[in-house]
Write an enzyme that holds these catalytic residues in place. Structure first.
Site, PDB file in Angstrom:
ATOM      1  N   GLU A   1       0.881  -1.173   0.000  1.00 28.05           N
ATOM      2  CA  GLU A   1       0.000   0.000   0.000  1.00 28.05           C
ATOM      3  C   GLU A   1       0.910   1.212   0.000  1.00 28.05           C
ATOM      4  O   GLU A   1       1.635   1.447   0.970  1.00 28.05           O
ATOM      5  CB  GLU A   1      -0.923  -0.026   1.222  1.00 28.05           C
ATOM      6  CG  GLU A   1      -2.006   1.040   1.170  1.00 28.05           C
ATOM      7  CD  GLU A   1      -1.638   2.264   1.975  1.00 28.05           C
ATOM      8  OE1 GLU A   1      -1.336   3.298   1.331  1.00 28.05           O
ATOM      9  OE2 GLU A   1      -1.630   2.199   3.199  1.00 28.05           O
TER      10      GLU A   1
ATOM     11  N   CYS B   1      -1.782   8.583   3.959  1.00 21.92           N
ATOM     12  CA  CYS B   1      -1.746   8.299   2.520  1.00 21.92           C
ATOM     13  C   CYS B   1      -3.105   8.490   1.865  1.00 21.92           C
ATOM     14  O   CYS B   1      -3.193   8.708   0.657  1.00 21.92           O
ATOM     15  CB  CYS B   1      -1.236   6.887   2.277  1.00 21.92           C
ATOM     16  SG  CYS B   1      -2.195   5.613   3.150  1.00 21.92           S
TER      17      CYS B   1
END
Length: 265
Positions: free
Chosen positions: A33, A67
């Site tokens: 990720e 993020c």
């Protein structure tokens, strides 16, 4: 014994590329990720009473060091001026300071080098022709000389989506607000970036929400909300935002191997 190990991690895209290169000769499974430059698409029928406070959170939560934060905000022409005025007002109410102070809403960044990077992007936004309508390079006056890595929540307008400030991950409290006219136009703009982690869409039109959800090249789409998650659902990114999915059975499948045993009795 004898089974290849796996690597599941979260980090920057450059780091993920190196991990993939190192894992490839060993045939290790990799789930990553990685970074994001996430769009927040606000249509003219959005409920601004809900949209504005949520957009402040999706822009500046944890100083933008998430993020999933939405750092490219696209606002439809009909409500652009109203949205921007209210968004700037709400952003200026954020309190930058010591995280141990209960009044603080925005703490320091993680390190001096990272602060310098974020301030460099704010400077770049001005050099690329943008207008800083909130925040900026200077630290909050009451924190000058405090030694903390503080950065004001910053809003930049007037930049094209193709600018570096709008294309490169900053990972700090900096967002760019841009106009759009039509649904097809904003879908193309939202997808015109190398990342594909998440997106937010604000509209009361469920058919439009469905079309946008299907068309956005991201792993997670939030409609009229942010960070609403069921941990059993798949989570991960597309394009340069990663590979693989985690959550529920997806994590179980990643950490296990399927095997077939055939036996004649």
């Amino acid at each position: 014994t004898g089974i290849n190990a796996e690597y599941m991690g979260t980090g920057g895209t450059a780091t993920g590329e190196k991990v993939s290169i190192l894992a490839a000769p060993h045939f290790k499974k990799v789930s990553l990720e990685l970074g994001g430059k996430n769009p927040n698409v606000i249509f003219a029928d959005a409920d601004l009473e809900q949209c504005i406070p949520t957009t402040v959170r999706s822009s500046f939560a944890n100083q933008g060091e998430i993020c999933l934060c939405a750092s490219r905000i696209f606002v439809q022409d009909a409500i652009y001026d109203e949205f921007l005025a209210r968004f700037v007002t709400a952003t200026k109410k954020l309190v930058v300071g010591d995280p141990k102070d209960s009044a603080t809403t925005t703490g320091p960044l993680v390190s001096r080098p990272h602060l310098d990077k974020v301030l460099g992007y704010i400077r770049l936004g001005g050099e690329e022709g943008g207008t800083i309508v909130a925040g900026g390079e200077e630290p909050p006056p009451h924190l000058t000389g405090s030694g903390g890595y503080y950065c004001q929540p910053t809003i930049i307008t007037g930049l094209p989506n193709a600018s570096r400030t709008c294309q490169e991950e900053i990972f700090g409290p900096v967002v760019c607000v841009m106009r759009f006219s039509e649904e097809a136009e904003v879908l193309a703009l939202a997808n015109a970036v190398k990342y594909g982690l998440s997106a937010c869409v604000w509209t009361k039109d469920l058919a439009r929400a469905q079309r946008m959800g299907l068309g956005l090249q991201v792993g997670t789409v939030w409609v009229n909300t942010f960070l609403l998650r069921d941990l059993s659902m798949p989570f991960g990114g597309m394009k340069a935002s990663g590979i693989g999915r985690e959550g529920g059975r997806h994590s179980i499948e990643f950490y296990t191997e399927q095997k077939t045993i055939c036996m004649k009795m």
